[in-house]
Design a protein around this motif. Structure first.
Motif, PDB file in Angstrom:
ATOM      1  N   THR A 104       2.587  11.346  -3.853  1.00 26.05           N
ATOM      2  CA  THR A 104       2.349   9.925  -3.071  1.00 26.05           C
ATOM      3  C   THR A 104       3.974   9.245  -2.546  1.00 26.05           C
ATOM      4  O   THR A 104       4.981   9.732  -3.446  1.00 26.05           O
ATOM      5  N   GLY A 105       4.163   8.557  -2.284  1.00 27.68           N
ATOM      6  CA  GLY A 105       5.602   7.817  -1.890  1.00 27.68           C
ATOM      7  C   GLY A 105       6.349   7.123  -2.363  1.00 27.68           C
ATOM      8  O   GLY A 105       7.808   6.511  -2.114  1.00 27.68           O
ATOM      9  N   ALA A 106       5.756   6.952  -3.945  1.00 30.29           N
ATOM     10  CA  ALA A 106       5.772   5.237  -4.356  1.00 30.29           C
ATOM     11  C   ALA A 106       6.941   6.134  -5.081  1.00 30.29           C
ATOM     12  O   ALA A 106       7.736   7.320  -5.773  1.00 30.29           O
ATOM     13  N   GLN A 107       7.516   5.235  -5.710  1.00 31.29           N
ATOM     14  CA  GLN A 107       8.812   5.047  -6.709  1.00 31.29           C
ATOM     15  C   GLN A 107       8.120   6.246  -7.495  1.00 31.29           C
ATOM     16  O   GLN A 107       9.010   6.507  -9.215  1.00 31.29           O
ATOM     17  N   GLU A 108       6.990   5.568  -8.647  1.00 27.16           N
ATOM     18  CA  GLU A 108       6.557   5.672  -9.850  1.00 27.16           C
ATOM     19  C   GLU A 108       4.989   6.182  -8.816  1.00 27.16           C
ATOM     20  O   GLU A 108       4.623   5.990  -8.714  1.00 27.16           O
ATOM     21  N   ARG A 109       4.769   7.121 -10.372  1.00 29.05           N
ATOM     22  CA  ARG A 109       3.628   6.900 -10.532  1.00 29.05           C
ATOM     23  C   ARG A 109       3.203   5.660  -9.957  1.00 29.05           C
ATOM     24  O   ARG A 109       3.141   4.837 -10.913  1.00 29.05           O
TER      25      ARG A 109
ATOM     26  N   SER B  53      -3.600  18.366   6.758  1.00 29.74           N
ATOM     27  CA  SER B  53      -2.803  17.572   5.697  1.00 29.74           C
ATOM     28  C   SER B  53      -2.819  16.419   6.222  1.00 29.74           C
ATOM     29  O   SER B  53      -3.289  16.345   7.485  1.00 29.74           O
ATOM     30  N   ALA B  54      -2.725  14.859   5.418  1.00 32.99           N
ATOM     31  CA  ALA B  54      -2.367  13.601   5.898  1.00 32.99           C
ATOM     32  C   ALA B  54      -1.314  12.613   5.064  1.00 32.99           C
ATOM     33  O   ALA B  54      -1.987  12.683   3.716  1.00 32.99           O
ATOM     34  N   TYR B  55      -0.574  12.153   5.798  1.00 30.56           N
ATOM     35  CA  TYR B  55       0.613  11.274   4.771  1.00 30.56           C
ATOM     36  C   TYR B  55      -0.115   9.771   5.449  1.00 30.56           C
ATOM     37  O   TYR B  55       0.559   9.508   6.568  1.00 30.56           O
ATOM     38  N   LEU B  56      -0.686   9.081   4.531  1.00 31.74           N
ATOM     39  CA  LEU B  56      -1.250   8.539   4.918  1.00 31.74           C
ATOM     40  C   LEU B  56      -1.321   7.052   3.335  1.00 31.74           C
ATOM     41  O   LEU B  56      -0.288   6.828   2.725  1.00 31.74           O
ATOM     42  N   SER B  57      -1.245   5.467   4.172  1.00 33.29           N
ATOM     43  CA  SER B  57      -1.091   4.226   3.583  1.00 33.29           C
ATOM     44  C   SER B  57      -2.104   4.679   2.920  1.00 33.29           C
ATOM     45  O   SER B  57      -4.265   4.643   2.809  1.00 33.29           O
ATOM     46  N   THR B  58      -2.107   4.202   1.347  1.00 28.80           N
ATOM     47  CA  THR B  58      -3.628   4.096   0.536  1.00 28.80           C
ATOM     48  C   THR B  58      -4.531   2.671   0.861  1.00 28.80           C
ATOM     49  O   THR B  58      -3.581   1.596   1.380  1.00 28.80           O
ATOM     50  N   SER B  59      -5.331   2.562   0.381  1.00 25.16           N
ATOM     51  CA  SER B  59      -6.934   1.532   0.904  1.00 25.16           C
ATOM     52  C   SER B  59      -7.941   1.576   0.087  1.00 25.16           C
ATOM     53  O   SER B  59      -7.412   2.944  -0.391  1.00 25.16           O
ATOM     54  N   PRO B  60      -8.586  -0.037   0.174  1.00 28.75           N
ATOM     55  CA  PRO B  60      -9.993   1.171  -0.781  1.00 28.75           C
ATOM     56  C   PRO B  60     -10.727   1.639   0.023  1.00 28.75           C
ATOM     57  O   PRO B  60     -11.412   3.051  -1.168  1.00 28.75           O
TER      58      PRO B  60
ATOM     59  N   ALA C 188       0.553  -1.102   0.271  1.00 31.97           N
ATOM     60  CA  ALA C 188       0.210   0.402   0.234  1.00 31.97           C
ATOM     61  C   ALA C 188       0.551   1.242   0.388  1.00 31.97           C
ATOM     62  O   ALA C 188       1.319   1.646   0.621  1.00 31.97           O
ATOM     63  N   PRO C 189       1.380   2.127  -1.212  1.00 34.66           N
ATOM     64  CA  PRO C 189       2.085   3.327  -1.622  1.00 34.66           C
ATOM     65  C   PRO C 189       1.223   4.360  -0.343  1.00 34.66           C
ATOM     66  O   PRO C 189      -0.099   4.225  -0.476  1.00 34.66           O
ATOM     67  N   SER C 190       2.055   5.647  -0.295  1.00 28.34           N
ATOM     68  CA  SER C 190       1.555   6.362   0.546  1.00 28.34           C
ATOM     69  C   SER C 190       1.155   7.044  -0.656  1.00 28.34           C
ATOM     70  O   SER C 190       1.209   7.224  -0.976  1.00 28.34           O
ATOM     71  N   VAL C 191       0.483   7.993   0.597  1.00 29.19           N
ATOM     72  CA  VAL C 191       0.077   9.567  -0.408  1.00 29.19           C
ATOM     73  C   VAL C 191      -0.690  10.773   0.349  1.00 29.19           C
ATOM     74  O   VAL C 191      -0.913  10.508   1.540  1.00 29.19           O
ATOM     75  N   LEU C 192      -0.366  11.677  -0.249  1.00 26.68           N
ATOM     76  CA  LEU C 192      -0.854  12.619   0.849  1.00 26.68           C
ATOM     77  C   LEU C 192      -1.435  13.459   0.137  1.00 26.68           C
ATOM     78  O   LEU C 192      -1.918  13.563  -0.770  1.00 26.68           O
ATOM     79  N   VAL C 193      -2.500  13.464   1.279  1.00 26.44           N
ATOM     80  CA  VAL C 193      -3.889  14.132   1.045  1.00 26.44           C
ATOM     81  C   VAL C 193      -4.812  15.510   1.612  1.00 26.44           C
ATOM     82  O   VAL C 193      -3.616  15.975   2.957  1.00 26.44           O
ATOM     83  N   VAL C 194      -5.427  16.372   0.491  1.00 33.58           N
ATOM     84  CA  VAL C 194      -6.250  17.165   1.937  1.00 33.58           C
ATOM     85  C   VAL C 194      -7.573  16.866   1.442  1.00 33.58           C
ATOM     86  O   VAL C 194      -8.130  16.946   0.833  1.00 33.58           O
ATOM     87  N   LYS C 195      -7.421  17.545   2.378  1.00 39.66           N
ATOM     88  CA  LYS C 195      -9.558  17.465   2.438  1.00 39.66           C
ATOM     89  C   LYS C 195      -9.763  18.116   0.531  1.00 39.66           C
ATOM     90  O   LYS C 195      -9.564  18.942  -0.225  1.00 39.66           O
ATOM     91  N   GLY C 196     -10.793  17.241   0.222  1.00 43.05           N
ATOM     92  CA  GLY C 196     -11.663  17.904  -0.751  1.00 43.05           C
ATOM     93  C   GLY C 196     -11.490  19.347  -1.325  1.00 43.05           C
ATOM     94  O   GLY C 196     -11.047  19.775  -2.908  1.00 43.05           O
TER      95      GLY C 196
END
Length: 324
Positions: free
Chosen positions: A229-234, A206-213, A129-137
């Motif tokens: 995202t903190g992943a190596q590739e998109r 913001s939040a830095y989280l693991s991706t999930s369904p 589960a790659p990481s991702v930085l998110v903000v409110k919509g």
């Protein structure tokens, strides 16, 4: 570090309890499993490790017969349960489904943790589960670059919610600062869901989280906006989201949640192979993807050797980051 003496005492107690309660003699593969197999998840019920463990337990019962049960033993940021696993008899009747960071990073930042990555024999990877930085919509920040610029202007007060205070997410965000980027205020929560709720409630920037369904549904609905995202590739499932590398931060500690099936070091080779083959079949079972998300179930033949290499690589990165 507050609470460490209590954590240390609990770790010692966990080890003593394990030493005195071995139930099964060492098995041979021909009779395995001939008794109950316990899968320890070192967190409370409901999290990603627990959900994954329950899917794995049910599938391996179908593959191998016998009884596979999940036991939650939280505490110490995962160190209590993992100490129990590390000290268990390596007979295949005590296993763990857990993230690599709990197995290899937690002992680097938790006093009294009496194990490290070498204390376990990897059986199989399960999910990534790659990481991702998110903000409110409805946030004014629409790109990762805008977030970095805002954090620079706020000079350390731009808040980032994340699961845990000293885990992989904190290491990665701190790594941005150490690489010459802006400073942030890390706001730790117990879980991914609580961190996301803090953003949705407008309590953090913001939040830095693991991706999930669950997180993907929030992004698809527009409640949250994924910016980097903190992943190596998109990511194939978030193709418009750039990586930290694209923004100029290409050497951050690994922040992908890598959930695996582990055994205590020294497990019988034939039992290890039996478990790895069963888990390999489970990864191909559509029911596994239905629960865990097809984006996250591994399809890259994540057997013992591959997972050992991933543990060693991540442990090296995390040790270097902790020592900075």
């Amino acid at each position: 570090m507050a609470g460490i003496p209590r954590i240390t005492a609990l770790l010692v107690a966990a080890g003593m309890a394990t030493a005195g309660c071995a139930e099964m003699p060492k098995s041979t593969a021909g009779y395995y499993p001939s008794g109950t197999v316990r899968i320890i998840t070192p967190f409370a019920a409901g999290g990603i490790s627990d959900t994954t463990a329950r899917v794995a337990a049910k599938c391996m019962e179908n593959e191998l017969g016998g009884t596979f049960i999940v036991e939650n033993q939280d505490g110490g940021g995962g160190a209590i349960g993992m100490t129990r696993v590390a000290r268990a008899e390596p007979d295949g009747y005590t296993l763990s489904v857990v993230s690599l960071s709990t197995a290899a990073l937690v002992p680097l930042v938790t006093d009294g943790a009496q194990y490290d990555g070498s204390s376990f024999d990897p059986i199989s990877g399960i999910t990534l589960a790659p990481s991702v930085l998110v903000v409110k919509g409805d946030s004014p920040y629409r790109t990762g670059q805008e977030v970095l610029e805002a954090a620079q202007r706020k000079d350390g007060t731009f808040s980032v919610a994340m699961p845990g205070s000293m885990g992989i997410f904190a290491l990665a965000i701190n790594g941005v600062t150490e690489a010459g980027g802006p400073r942030f205020t890390n706001v730790p929560f117990v879980s991914n869901d609580q961190s996301a709720a803090a953003v949705l409630g407008g309590n953090v920037d913001s939040a830095y989280l693991s991706t999930s369904p669950t997180l993907l549904k929030q992004i698809e609905s527009g409640n949250l906006r994924a910016l980097v995202t903190g992943a190596q590739e998109r990511l194939e499932f978030l193709p418009e989201v750039p990586t930290f590398t694209e923004l100029g931060y290409g050497d951050l500690p690994d922040s992908t949640v890598n959930v695996t099936l582990l055994a205590p070091a020294g497990i019988d080779g034939e039992v290890k192979t039996t478990l790895a083959q069963a888990m390999g079949s489970c990864l191909k079972d559509p029911k596994t993807a239905d629960v865990l998300g097809e984006e996250f179930v591994r399809d890259d033949d994540p057997g013992p050797e591959r997972i050992r290499a991933e543990i060693n690589s991540a442990e090296t990165q995390w040790r270097e980051a902790v020592q900075k």
